[in-house]
Enzyme design. Structure first.
Site, mmCIF file in Angstrom:
data_model
loop_
_atom_site.group_PDB
_atom_site.id
_atom_site.type_symbol
_atom_site.label_atom_id
_atom_site.label_comp_id
_atom_site.label_asym_id
_atom_site.label_seq_id
_atom_site.Cartn_x
_atom_site.Cartn_y
_atom_site.Cartn_z
ATOM 1 N N ARG A 102 3.874 -12.490 -1.489
ATOM 2 C CA ARG A 102 2.850 -11.656 -0.848
ATOM 3 C C ARG A 102 1.524 -11.597 -1.593
ATOM 4 N NH1 ARG A 102 6.838 -6.736 0.294
ATOM 5 N NH2 ARG A 102 7.954 -7.584 2.089
ATOM 6 N N CYS A 131 7.345 -2.995 4.681
ATOM 7 C CA CYS A 131 7.406 -2.111 5.850
ATOM 8 C C CYS A 131 6.475 -0.913 5.758
ATOM 9 C CB CYS A 131 8.841 -1.627 6.062
ATOM 10 S SG CYS A 131 9.621 -0.984 4.568
ATOM 11 N N GLN A 158 11.114 7.540 4.168
ATOM 12 C CA GLN A 158 11.617 6.232 4.559
ATOM 13 C C GLN A 158 13.111 6.242 4.872
ATOM 14 O OE1 GLN A 158 8.598 4.237 1.438
ATOM 15 N NE2 GLN A 158 9.849 2.709 2.449
ATOM 16 N N SER A 161 17.821 2.209 6.643
ATOM 17 C CA SER A 161 18.007 0.848 7.176
ATOM 18 C C SER A 161 17.223 -0.184 6.382
ATOM 19 C CB SER A 161 17.600 0.798 8.654
ATOM 20 O OG SER A 161 16.238 1.129 8.803
ATOM 21 N N LYS A 223 3.407 -1.801 -4.035
ATOM 22 C CA LYS A 223 3.202 -2.671 -2.872
ATOM 23 C C LYS A 223 2.199 -2.033 -1.915
ATOM 24 C CE LYS A 223 7.892 -4.662 -2.868
ATOM 25 N NZ LYS A 223 9.221 -4.569 -2.222
ATOM 26 N N HIS A 252 10.547 4.796 9.657
ATOM 27 C CA HIS A 252 9.800 5.370 8.530
ATOM 28 C C HIS A 252 8.699 6.289 9.055
ATOM 29 C CE1 HIS A 252 11.870 2.736 5.931
ATOM 30 N NE2 HIS A 252 10.915 1.944 5.528
#
Lengths: 349, 349
Positions: A102, A131, A158, A161, A223, A252
């Site tokens: 990324r 995410c 969050q 999953s 992130k 989320h």
């Protein structure tokens, strides 16, 4: 259309995101010729249904990508690092859902609603952001475009999953144990499987997602800082994140405070959010309407509500942003990028 | 000691906070002579154990306070408005856990660790702040004292126990129904019982606590703004709150970003938090130690962790603050005030 149909590989086909990728490809009627499902050795031979046919999982290795046009990776950073270059070498464009590439300056980091044009700069790999970053930048993009962004303070709520299928099972098992009055039950996965300590997530909130960095922030939080700056191509944006896992299965939520550079009228802010593709404003406090994690499950868009001017900062806006972290936060964002690839000649060099 | 023993009334003795008040009085071995348990008509005659004796609930009305020295109120704002003046008239000092009098300029708003001396200014009524305010100001007090506070951005993760016993039962019933795969189950209490719409709280996060005000913030959020300014006696403090209910039984968590007026050294910040009475620092990220709602259940102190300097603002500090909302957020704070009253001659005029 570049071609009529494409050969697509999904790497990590048995994981939570991999499974969501497969159902996204199917529900979007993606123009697949072959769909090749790849995973680790222990999943080889498992069967998965796709468009009415039974497909068998094959082993993900360097030789698995012959003939593949688009490879969607979601099997962990180490698998991406090991196999994405091989996929590129055999001629595929990789859309990588892990954090492996990324921040690589040669890798575009794409949220289609925000910066899809940057996909054209790819050198074989396109990265899907984290995410928690994706839903935040979709909600902030119309504000960034019109008034600029100086500062973001964000707290996340969050879902489990994002930690995978086993983590969801553990949440459910823990919840059942608590409801049964038990005090001793397995705590083996969250917050981070590979770290020594694990805590109850059912009926709890854990202020740790991913490992800690030296500055006291977690990797998940960093992130949100670094990816937001890269996606907006503006390293002056100040992001202060607190990433928290709560006992929710999927979806989320984020409480976001954002300070713009230029003055705004709140009506214009709401209008630009309402008119933004991929963003749904659910914001009618008289009717108690705002987005809820339980309502966005299975939805593709990002939902925003509780939009309100700050009480003190003339350039401050508060909002509540909710999305399906497995879909817009991962699988759908990747398939969205893949759909763009199928329609865009310039990306095929 | 002002007297050897005191006659104490608990108004709202059958509620979640009232019950916690009774067990706090017992566990602290509070110097009660008579403990008079008051509640609405429908609870009259119910029995409650206290220090080995069975006490019978009596009706809360204007004539119920004869001989009472200290009356702890937690039966809703309307009951406090109706009956607190009567209790004062019969000679009691009222410690009121509702929002009825909190912003009244003649009523001290007390968090003992922060401003107990102000209790001496009472004119019969002393107010207990809102749960979400109490734990925040305890964590911020040492910072306020040394470096001043310019700005707070806070997101809450609030437990269901703050909405009462019935809300907790509904959370548990919903959680069981979800685990059993049911989609149709009662949603009758949260976010606000008296409002028309109710949502699932199990495995969810609801960005509404209490009713909305015209400025787009909820009453709960505005309490955090107004009460914080009143307690610190500093109306220049800018508070930006987002109050969120999550599917937790007990224990509120808060992600707090605070900007000081003066420059600080982080070591001094951590030291002053560590040395502050009533505050427990649990902050060792190498060992994955931080406060968790499940760990503070039943504890009297406020817990703080994830203490870290902001990445961008030299005067910015981030922290994660957790407390038992029924105890420090309500019953214990009230009993703490009552203990001060038993030891302080000047409050008895």
């Amino acid at each position: 259309m570049v071609k009529e149909k494409f050969n697509v590989a999904v790497v990590g086909a048995t994981g939570a995101v991999g499974q969501a990728m497969i159902s996204m490809l199917e529900s979007r009627d993606f123009p697949t010729d072959e769909l090749r499902l790849l995973a680790s050795k222990r999943s080889v031979g498992k069967k998965v249904m796709y468009k009415g046919k039974e497909l068998e999982i094959q082993e993900a290795n360097e030789n698995a990508f012959a003939g593949i046009d688009i490879a969607l990776f979601s099997a962990g950073g180490s698998v991406s690092k090991a196999l994405a270059p091989a996929a590129v070498k055999s001629g595929a464009i990789v859309v990588d859902n892990t954090s492996a590439f990324r921040m690589d300056e040669n890798v575009p980091l794409i949220v289609p609603e925000v910066n899809i044009e940057r996909a054209k700069d790819h050198q074989g790999i396109i990265a899907n952001p984290n995410c928690s970053t994706i839903q935040m930048v979709v909600a902030l993009k119309p504000i960034f475009d019109k008034w600029g962004i100086k500062r973001i303070v964000v707290s996340t709520y969050q879902a489990v999953s994002g930690s995978g299928v086993e983590a969801v099972k553990e949440l459910q098992a823990q919840a059942q144990a608590v409801l049964d009055g038990k005090t001793d039950f397995p705590k083996e996965i969250l917050p981070v499987g590979s770290l020594p300590k694990h805590y109850q997530i059912a009926f709890n909130a854990i202020p740790q997602i991913d490992v800690f960095e030296d500055n006291g922030f977690t990797k998940e939080e960093m992130k949100m800082v670094n990816e937001t700056q890269k996606i907006f191509e503006d390293s002056s944006i100040e992001v202060t994140p607190t990433a928290v896992r709560i006992g929710i299965v999927n979806g989320h939520s984020e409480a976001i405070y954002v300070e713009t550079k230029e003055a705004f009228d709140m009506k214009d802010v709401v209008a630009s959010l309402s008119n933004f593709e991929g963003l749904q404003v659910v914001d009618n406090i008289q009717e108690q309407e705002y987005p809820l994690a339980t309502d966005v499950d299975g939805k593709l868009d990002v939902y925003v509500g509780r939009i309100r001017k700050d009480l003190y900062n003339e350039k401050g806006i508060n909002m509540w942003v909710v999305a399906d972290n497995l879909l817009k936060g991962a699988a759908w964002n990747a398939v969205q990028i893949a759909e763009y690839l199928t329609k865009t000649k310039e990306v095929w060099k």
